[in-house]
Enzyme design. Structure first.
Site, mmCIF file in Angstrom:
data_model
loop_
_atom_site.group_PDB
_atom_site.id
_atom_site.type_symbol
_atom_site.label_atom_id
_atom_site.label_comp_id
_atom_site.label_asym_id
_atom_site.label_seq_id
_atom_site.Cartn_x
_atom_site.Cartn_y
_atom_site.Cartn_z
ATOM 1 N N GLY A 203 31.682 -30.848 54.794
ATOM 2 C CA GLY A 203 32.322 -29.833 53.964
ATOM 3 C C GLY A 203 31.357 -29.041 53.106
ATOM 4 N N HIS A 204 30.063 -29.368 53.143
ATOM 5 C CA HIS A 204 29.091 -28.732 52.251
ATOM 6 C C HIS A 204 27.801 -28.414 52.985
ATOM 7 C CE1 HIS A 204 26.534 -28.324 48.581
ATOM 8 N NE2 HIS A 204 27.662 -27.969 48.029
ATOM 9 N N PHE A 205 27.668 -27.498 53.749
ATOM 10 C CA PHE A 205 28.626 -26.498 54.237
ATOM 11 C C PHE A 205 28.653 -26.591 55.742
ATOM 12 C CE2 PHE A 205 26.751 -24.936 50.284
ATOM 13 C CZ PHE A 205 27.877 -24.715 49.523
ATOM 14 N N VAL B 240 23.995 -28.460 53.351
ATOM 15 C CA VAL B 240 23.145 -28.550 52.163
ATOM 16 C C VAL B 240 23.592 -29.779 51.370
ATOM 17 C CG1 VAL B 240 22.501 -27.428 49.995
ATOM 18 C CG2 VAL B 240 22.812 -26.041 52.052
#
Length: 154
Positions: free
Chosen positions: A53-55, A60
């Site tokens: 989810g990041h990203f 990252v």
């Protein structure tokens, strides 16, 4: 305390820290000077759960996870300070000052975690912490932590 006796590989880290997957952020201790400093590493892989989810388009490592890795490293330095009942001791993160993020941390990076003891006062440990990738600072901060004994009933 003799550095050779400590043998801070992942097995020793698991006996000292209560964290487990997916929240254990230290893979190995590289150097330890009791009462002074510690150098540890976190191998950052694309399999880290936060990357989904990041990203999704460009993974990252979240800054808060870098800070958590530094805090866990500081905990290991604290536990090296004296003989303790590690199984009944909890280490609490109580403050962050001056946190700065200077470089993106991506899958494939090796995060080198450097923590130096600054002072101890009224039950609070203060540390200077720096995370680096390939010799470049990724994050730096002052961390404050405390150690508490758990009740046997907990």
């Amino acid at each position: 305390m003799n550095i050779e006796k400590l043998n801070f590989d992942i097995h020793k880290i698991l006996t000292l820290l209560p964290h487990r997957y997916p929240f254990l952020m230290v893979d190995r201790v590289l150097e330890l000077e009791p009462h002074k400093s510690i150098k540890a590493l976190k191998n950052v892989t694309v399999n880290e759960p936060f990357f989904t989810g990041h990203f999704p388009q460009r993974p990252v490592m979240p800054g808060v996870m870098i800070l958590e890795a530094l805090a866990q490293t500081a905990a290991l330095l604290t536990f090296s300070e004296e003989e303790q009942d590690f199984e009944n001791t909890l280490y609490y993160f109580v403050g962050i000052d001056g946190a700065r993020f200077k470089r993106v941390v991506e899958p494939g990076d090796q995060l080198i975690l450097n923590v130096t003891f600054e002072r101890y006062m009224r039950g609070i440990w203060k540390f200077k912490a720096v995370a680096e990738v390939e010799g470049s600072v990724a994050c730096e901060a002052e961390l404050m932590c405390t150690v508490k004994k758990m009740d046997a009933a907990q």
